[in-house]
Write a protein that holds these residues in place. Structure first.
Motif, PDB file in Angstrom:
ATOM      1  N   ARG A  26       0.839  -1.198   0.000  1.00  0.00           N
ATOM      2  CA  ARG A  26       0.000   0.000   0.000  1.00  0.00           C
ATOM      3  C   ARG A  26       0.875   1.250   0.000  1.00  0.00           C
ATOM      4  NH1 ARG A  26      -2.518  -0.606   6.146  1.00  0.00           N
ATOM      5  NH2 ARG A  26      -0.597  -0.094   7.309  1.00  0.00           N
ATOM      6  N   ILE A  27       0.254   2.393  -0.284  1.00  0.00           N
ATOM      7  CA  ILE A  27       0.969   3.660  -0.443  1.00  0.00           C
ATOM      8  C   ILE A  27       0.756   4.531   0.790  1.00  0.00           C
ATOM      9  CG2 ILE A  27       1.406   5.595  -2.000  1.00  0.00           C
ATOM     10  CD1 ILE A  27       1.643   2.784  -3.265  1.00  0.00           C
ATOM     11  N   ASN A  28       1.829   5.094   1.325  1.00  0.00           N
ATOM     12  CA  ASN A  28       1.761   6.011   2.475  1.00  0.00           C
ATOM     13  C   ASN A  28       0.872   5.476   3.603  1.00  0.00           C
ATOM     14  OD1 ASN A  28       3.309   7.641   0.893  1.00  0.00           O
ATOM     15  ND2 ASN A  28       2.018   9.449   1.040  1.00  0.00           N
TER      16      ASN A  28
ATOM     17  N   ASP B 104       5.850   6.780   0.003  1.00  0.00           N
ATOM     18  CA  ASP B 104       6.591   5.550   0.262  1.00  0.00           C
ATOM     19  C   ASP B 104       5.639   4.381   0.130  1.00  0.00           C
ATOM     20  OD1 ASP B 104       5.251   5.006   2.858  1.00  0.00           O
ATOM     21  OD2 ASP B 104       6.352   6.761   3.533  1.00  0.00           O
ATOM     22  N   MET B 105       6.186   3.180   0.168  1.00  0.00           N
ATOM     23  CA  MET B 105       5.379   1.958   0.065  1.00  0.00           C
ATOM     24  C   MET B 105       5.729   1.036   1.221  1.00  0.00           C
ATOM     25  SD  MET B 105       5.474   1.155  -4.052  1.00  0.00           S
ATOM     26  CE  MET B 105       4.163  -0.067  -3.962  1.00  0.00           C
ATOM     27  N   THR B 106       4.714   0.358   1.719  1.00  0.00           N
ATOM     28  CA  THR B 106       4.903  -0.683   2.720  1.00  0.00           C
ATOM     29  C   THR B 106       4.248  -1.960   2.205  1.00  0.00           C
ATOM     30  OG1 THR B 106       2.899   0.084   3.876  1.00  0.00           O
ATOM     31  CG2 THR B 106       5.015   0.904   4.688  1.00  0.00           C
ATOM     32  N   TYR B 107       4.691  -3.110   2.717  1.00  0.00           N
ATOM     33  CA  TYR B 107       4.127  -4.371   2.237  1.00  0.00           C
ATOM     34  C   TYR B 107       4.011  -5.363   3.383  1.00  0.00           C
ATOM     35  CZ  TYR B 107       8.750  -6.632   2.274  1.00  0.00           C
ATOM     36  OH  TYR B 107       9.949  -7.181   2.668  1.00  0.00           O
ATOM     37  N   GLN B 108       3.215  -6.382   3.163  1.00  0.00           N
ATOM     38  CA  GLN B 108       3.066  -7.466   4.139  1.00  0.00           C
ATOM     39  C   GLN B 108       3.008  -8.800   3.412  1.00  0.00           C
ATOM     40  OE1 GLN B 108      -1.835  -7.276   4.589  1.00  0.00           O
ATOM     41  NE2 GLN B 108      -0.589  -7.450   6.402  1.00  0.00           N
ATOM     42  N   LEU B 109       3.366  -9.852   4.136  1.00  0.00           N
ATOM     43  CA  LEU B 109       3.287 -11.218   3.623  1.00  0.00           C
ATOM     44  C   LEU B 109       2.081 -11.898   4.270  1.00  0.00           C
ATOM     45  CD1 LEU B 109       4.503 -13.604   2.031  1.00  0.00           C
ATOM     46  CD2 LEU B 109       5.940 -14.084   4.026  1.00  0.00           C
ATOM     47  N   ILE B 110       1.230 -12.515   3.456  1.00  0.00           N
ATOM     48  CA  ILE B 110      -0.014 -13.117   3.939  1.00  0.00           C
ATOM     49  C   ILE B 110      -0.006 -14.612   3.623  1.00  0.00           C
ATOM     50  CG2 ILE B 110      -2.538 -13.069   3.792  1.00  0.00           C
ATOM     51  CD1 ILE B 110      -2.326 -10.184   2.812  1.00  0.00           C
TER      52      ILE B 110
END
Length: 352
Positions: A259-261, A274-280
């Motif tokens: 997702r963004i910001n 910025d971008m953040t991410y997660q592992l599902i």
């Protein structure tokens, strides 16, 4: 009659001579500051009429109104945009779920609908530009090398900065400063504070490499080349997010989501992105999975990323890792990724 004529002629000559003398006196009595000001105004008028200055106004970016430093893009009607503004327009359109348009004529622009203008790029690279340190003019294609390596006025640091010297100044003054610098004569106890900062930075880098080599010794390692594709949430305000297709690893199904910001309400209102991410984990697991994971640019992507290793214990109740930072160098790189249709990367997972 002749004497009257001679008198009149003599009087006329005296008046003319007096006038010439007055003009000469005016020139002599004219203040130096006024002459400098007039000379400066004439030079500025001459500068405004120079060809390179007129070309600079013609070849500038339609968005930021500055001369491009690298690639130059144009819409179908020929309006010019620098690479940074072009990707920013595409990124804003992606975030708003709209079609990107030229800011001048509103024609559609995209990676395929816009083209590079090599002629303008070459012309701009030959235009003169002032050095930010010495003020001298150089062609733009040689200016960066001059500022980084050759300019005597460029900002330099002291070679004893590693032991705490804070001095920064023109390059031509550095030798004299280093001769007079008091830091080489300080005691070991006095320079320990600066050395501790260096040791901390080196320790962090060493820890990263040690972790990588330790993980490479694990029995179970998997690697997948993935694509993040854009989607929209089902909320009233459709926020942008990215997600990969399902992929297999360690006999389970997984998904990477970004997702963004941190799901800011309107990222287009922010200059920093910025971008953040997660592992599902998409399948049920009977035993905890101690997973380490890291994103790299991979062979099919050109993402500029600083590798960072994350760890999470997946269980039957905890199947989503927290959002973690996708370590991009700056906002411009984030905009470049948003402007692309998909984001390609390599995802490596380690099972302890």
């Amino acid at each position: 009659m002749s004497s009257d004529t001679e008198a009149a002629t003599s009087s006329t000559e005296m008046i003319a001579e007096t006038s010439d003398n007055t003009e000469k006196m005016d020139e002599i009595d004219e203040p130096e500051t006024k002459r400098r000001k007039l000379t400066k105004n004439n030079e500025m008028d001459e500068k405004k009429n120079r060809l390179e200055d007129r070309l600079g106004g013609i070849l500038c970016c339609a968005v930021c109104l500055d001369l491009p430093k690298a690639a130059v893009y144009q819409c179908n009607n020929g309006h010019l945009m620098c690479a940074g503004c072009f990707t920013h327009l595409l990124a804003d359109a992606r975030l708003r779920d709209e079609t990107a348009t030229c800011p001048n004529c509103r024609v559609e622009i995209s990676k395929t609908a816009a083209t590079r203008n090599l002629a303008v790029e070459n012309a701009v690279s030959e235009l003169p530009s002032e050095c930010q340190y010495c003020g001298k003019e150089f062609p733009r294609n040689t200016l960066e090398r001059h500022e980084d390596q050759m300019c005597e006025e460029r900002i330099s640091g002291c070679k004893y900065s590693r032991i705490g010297c804070p001095w920064r100044g023109p390059m031509h003054e550095s030798k004299q400063h280093e001769q007079d610098c008091p830091h080489p004569r300080r005691t070991g106890a006095e320079v320990m504070e600066a050395l501790q900062v260096i040791d901390q930075r080196v320790a962090e880098e060493r820890k990263l490499y040690e972790n990588i080599f330790e993980l490479l010794g694990y029995e179970k390692i998997t690697m997948n080349d993935l694509q993040l594709k854009p989607y929209r949430t089902e909320e009233f305000v459709h926020r942008l997010y990215y997600e990969t297709s399902r992929f297999s690893a360690f006999n389970n199904q997984w998904v990477v989501k970004a997702r963004i910001n941190n799901s800011q309400k309107d990222p287009t209102q922010s200059s920093e992105r910025d971008m953040t991410y997660q592992l599902i984990l998409k399948t049920r697991t009977s035993c905890p999975l101690n997973i380490h994971f890291v994103i790299l640019h991979g062979p099919f992507g050109d993402m500029k990323i600083l590798p960072r290793i994350y760890r999470f214990d997946f269980t039957e109740d905890e199947n989503e890792s927290p959002y973690v930072a996708l370590s991009l160098p700056d906002t411009a790189e984030c905009n470049r990724l948003l402007a692309a249709k998909t984001i390609n990367f390599r995802f490596i997972m380690f099972l302890a």
